[in-house]
Write a protein that holds these residues in place. Structure first.
Motif, PDB file in Angstrom:
ATOM      1  N   LYS B 129      41.298  40.489  32.123  1.00  0.00           N
ATOM      2  CA  LYS B 129      41.809  41.118  30.901  1.00  0.00           C
ATOM      3  C   LYS B 129      42.985  40.288  30.372  1.00  0.00           C
ATOM      4  O   LYS B 129      43.861  39.900  31.150  1.00  0.00           O
ATOM      5  N   ILE B 130      42.971  40.024  29.098  1.00  0.00           N
ATOM      6  CA  ILE B 130      44.055  39.251  28.484  1.00  0.00           C
ATOM      7  C   ILE B 130      45.271  40.164  28.269  1.00  0.00           C
ATOM      8  O   ILE B 130      45.124  41.322  27.875  1.00  0.00           O
ATOM      9  N   ILE B 131      46.430  39.631  28.575  1.00  0.00           N
ATOM     10  CA  ILE B 131      47.685  40.342  28.302  1.00  0.00           C
ATOM     11  C   ILE B 131      48.317  39.694  27.071  1.00  0.00           C
ATOM     12  O   ILE B 131      48.617  38.499  27.077  1.00  0.00           O
ATOM     13  N   ASN B 132      48.475  40.482  26.038  1.00  0.00           N
ATOM     14  CA  ASN B 132      49.053  39.952  24.801  1.00  0.00           C
ATOM     15  C   ASN B 132      50.538  39.655  24.976  1.00  0.00           C
ATOM     16  O   ASN B 132      51.168  40.098  25.937  1.00  0.00           O
ATOM     17  N   ASP B 133      51.079  38.933  24.003  1.00  0.00           N
ATOM     18  CA  ASP B 133      52.503  38.573  24.053  1.00  0.00           C
ATOM     19  C   ASP B 133      53.407  39.801  24.112  1.00  0.00           C
ATOM     20  O   ASP B 133      54.498  39.760  24.665  1.00  0.00           O
ATOM     21  N   ASP B 134      52.951  40.896  23.505  1.00  0.00           N
ATOM     22  CA  ASP B 134      53.774  42.114  23.512  1.00  0.00           C
ATOM     23  C   ASP B 134      53.421  43.015  24.697  1.00  0.00           C
ATOM     24  O   ASP B 134      53.726  44.209  24.695  1.00  0.00           O
ATOM     25  N   ASN B 135      52.754  42.444  25.698  1.00  0.00           N
ATOM     26  CA  ASN B 135      52.388  43.137  26.938  1.00  0.00           C
ATOM     27  C   ASN B 135      51.329  44.220  26.758  1.00  0.00           C
ATOM     28  O   ASN B 135      51.128  45.041  27.655  1.00  0.00           O
ATOM     29  N   ALA B 139      41.630  41.214  24.955  1.00  0.00           N
ATOM     30  CA  ALA B 139      40.192  41.244  25.218  1.00  0.00           C
ATOM     31  C   ALA B 139      39.910  41.313  26.718  1.00  0.00           C
ATOM     32  O   ALA B 139      40.694  40.848  27.544  1.00  0.00           O
ATOM     33  N   THR B 140      38.776  41.914  27.047  1.00  0.00           N
ATOM     34  CA  THR B 140      38.313  41.967  28.433  1.00  0.00           C
ATOM     35  C   THR B 140      37.096  41.066  28.565  1.00  0.00           C
ATOM     36  O   THR B 140      36.160  41.156  27.768  1.00  0.00           O
ATOM     37  N   PHE B 141      37.121  40.188  29.561  1.00  0.00           N
ATOM     38  CA  PHE B 141      36.000  39.288  29.804  1.00  0.00           C
ATOM     39  C   PHE B 141      35.300  39.709  31.098  1.00  0.00           C
ATOM     40  O   PHE B 141      35.956  40.149  32.045  1.00  0.00           O
ATOM     41  N   GLU B 142      33.990  39.551  31.108  1.00  0.00           N
ATOM     42  CA  GLU B 142      33.204  39.955  32.271  1.00  0.00           C
ATOM     43  C   GLU B 142      32.585  38.724  32.904  1.00  0.00           C
ATOM     44  O   GLU B 142      32.201  37.781  32.210  1.00  0.00           O
ATOM     45  N   VAL B 143      32.467  38.746  34.226  1.00  0.00           N
ATOM     46  CA  VAL B 143      31.937  37.579  34.928  1.00  0.00           C
ATOM     47  C   VAL B 143      30.485  37.348  34.528  1.00  0.00           C
ATOM     48  O   VAL B 143      29.727  38.283  34.282  1.00  0.00           O
ATOM     49  N   SER B 144      30.126  36.087  34.462  1.00  0.00           N
ATOM     50  CA  SER B 144      28.755  35.712  34.137  1.00  0.00           C
ATOM     51  C   SER B 144      28.402  34.445  34.901  1.00  0.00           C
ATOM     52  O   SER B 144      29.280  33.712  35.360  1.00  0.00           O
ATOM     53  N   ALA B 145      27.117  34.218  35.038  1.00  0.00           N
ATOM     54  CA  ALA B 145      26.670  32.997  35.706  1.00  0.00           C
ATOM     55  C   ALA B 145      26.823  31.784  34.808  1.00  0.00           C
ATOM     56  O   ALA B 145      26.839  30.649  35.280  1.00  0.00           O
ATOM     57  N   THR B 146      26.899  32.031  33.510  1.00  0.00           N
ATOM     58  CA  THR B 146      27.028  30.938  32.551  1.00  0.00           C
ATOM     59  C   THR B 146      28.091  31.287  31.522  1.00  0.00           C
ATOM     60  O   THR B 146      28.433  32.455  31.355  1.00  0.00           O
ATOM     61  N   ALA B 147      28.570  30.275  30.842  1.00  0.00           N
ATOM     62  CA  ALA B 147      29.563  30.518  29.788  1.00  0.00           C
ATOM     63  C   ALA B 147      28.919  31.275  28.637  1.00  0.00           C
ATOM     64  O   ALA B 147      27.740  31.102  28.360  1.00  0.00           O
ATOM     65  N   GLY B 148      29.688  32.133  28.007  1.00  0.00           N
ATOM     66  CA  GLY B 148      29.165  32.888  26.870  1.00  0.00           C
ATOM     67  C   GLY B 148      30.270  33.691  26.237  1.00  0.00           C
ATOM     68  O   GLY B 148      31.358  33.842  26.800  1.00  0.00           O
ATOM     69  N   ALA B 149      29.983  34.238  25.080  1.00  0.00           N
ATOM     70  CA  ALA B 149      30.981  35.048  24.374  1.00  0.00           C
ATOM     71  C   ALA B 149      31.322  36.281  25.200  1.00  0.00           C
ATOM     72  O   ALA B 149      30.435  36.988  25.679  1.00  0.00           O
ATOM     73  N   GLY B 150      32.607  36.513  25.374  1.00  0.00           N
ATOM     74  CA  GLY B 150      33.042  37.690  26.133  1.00  0.00           C
ATOM     75  C   GLY B 150      32.838  37.558  27.623  1.00  0.00           C
ATOM     76  O   GLY B 150      32.987  38.527  28.369  1.00  0.00           O
ATOM     77  N   LYS B 151      32.486  36.369  28.096  1.00  0.00           N
ATOM     78  CA  LYS B 151      32.187  36.154  29.513  1.00  0.00           C
ATOM     79  C   LYS B 151      33.101  35.070  30.079  1.00  0.00           C
ATOM     80  O   LYS B 151      33.664  34.255  29.361  1.00  0.00           O
TER      81      LYS B 151
END
Lengths: 102, 265
Positions: B129-135, B139-151
């Motif tokens: 999960k990304i932590i913004n500058d203002d804490n 966005a939340t990214f999910e593990v994947s076997a390959t690169a992709g949007a949101g992964k």
């Protein structure tokens, strides 16, 4: 009672239910944290190893061809693309080798 | 002249030791004792005359309690109170421990973890999960076997996760590490504290001459940590209180709850 579809398969994108805190998932089907079926988990591991360059494209193709790729057309786009890339690149390499032997 | 003290000055309880009642193996030793207290209770049954006046009282149900507060949080004491065995990791017998990290995303949108993540192969880290500058959360990214949007892809061997190109900032990552230098105690509702023997060491002084120091012990053959109210104060100045229920040995002939001994030497 219907169960909540709380997970999305990392390979095919299907929604499915899994309780990661339940003993059956913890003990017997830990792969349900990322994919919906054991076959998709095997594909996941092959693609992960290919992405991480722990296996090469030839090995990846060999392993993928041993798997059931039914529903490939409905797989997540990035998954489908990489599988296609692996299968196609390997085919062309084989073709080049055959040509060079002639 | 026989050593026969009556009034003594109790300087302090030096240590409390727990022993296995069957093997006499030392299981715990606590040395930062505050507010030690030894008490007994009994149930009185009055015999009344015709006017309802008590003419005598019989006592039964006698038992005791011993309580103290350890100045420091004691893992051995907690394990005893929880009825647990303290697991000690060692070479070849690692423990799995949760880790939460906030990592600055590096070049190539990579996140390099401090430890090697363990768990289900391929899903050692499930989400980033990304932590913004203002804490706030991004966005939340999910593990994947390959690169992709949101992964994101994960190479557990190199402790590296790769997010989509162009992702910057800080990432929150929760995972588990394997460690051979850790201990673990587990509080389970299925377990209750085991009965121990207690040996309490005390230091006494002669009230007329402080320089005369006597050693004392209190031996409790059957002491069970009281699990009805265990409270760990999770602050730096927090103490660790414990209470034991003292009961007689069923097989003992004397109905002994505890014995106090003071020695001149």
């Amino acid at each position: 009672m219907s169960e909540t579809l709380n997970h999305t398969c990392s390979i095919c994108g299907s929604k499915y239910h899994a309780c990661v805190g339940c003993s059956d998932v913890k003990s017997f089907t830990p792969w349900k944290t990322i994919v919906d079926t054991i076959e998709h988990y095997k594909i996941f591991i092959i693609l992960r190893d290919y992405t991480n360059q722990t296996i090469d494209v030839n090995e990846a193709k060999k392993l993928l061809l041993q798997r059931d790729l039914v529903g490939l057309e409905n797989f997540n786009l990035e998954i489908k693309n990489v599988i296609g890339e692996i299968l196609e690149i390997e085919d062309s390499k084989e073709a080049k080798v055959i040509k060079s032997k002639k | 002249m026989a050593f026969n003290p009556n009034e003594l000055v109790l300087e302090k309880i030096r240590a409390v030791e727990e022993y296995d009642i069957a093997t006499s193996v030392l299981l715990g030793r606590y040395t930062q004792i505050e507010s030690p207290n030894l008490a007994t209770t009994a149930t009185g049954t009055d015999v009344l005359d015709a006017m309802g006046s008590p003419i005598m009282t019989f006592y039964n149900g006698q038992q005791g309690t011993f309580g103290f507060t350890n100045s420091l949080l004691s893992l051995d004491l907690a394990a005893s109170q929880f009825g647990a065995t303290k697991e000690v990791a060692a070479t070849g017998s690692a423990l799995t421990m949760p880790v939460s990290e906030i990592v600055t995303i590096g070049s190539g949108a990579t996140v390099v973890l401090k430890y090697t993540p363990v768990g289900t192969t391929g899903a050692e880290v499930k989400y980033i999960k990304i932590i913004n500058d203002d804490n706030t959360f991004g966005a939340t990214f999910e593990v994947s076997a390959t690169a992709g949007a949101g992964k994101f892809t994960l190479n557990a061997g190199t402790k590296t996760a790769t997010l989509p190109t162009g992702t910057t900032g800080r990432a929150f990552v929760q995972y588990y590490k394997s460690t051979e230098t850790a201990v673990k105690i587990t509080k389970s509702t299925e377990k209750e504290p085991a009965v121990r023997s207690l040996l309490i060491h005390a230091i006494f002084h002669n009230p007329c001459n402080k320089n005369l120091v006597y050693a004392g012990t209190i031996w409790c053959p059957r002491a069970q940590p009281d699990p009805t109210n265990v409270s760990l104060d999770l602050t730096p100045e927090g103490k660790h209180a414990a209470s034991y229920l003292l009961q007689k040995e069923y097989c003992g002939t004397e109905g002994k709850l505890f014995e106090i001994m003071v020695s001149e030497d």
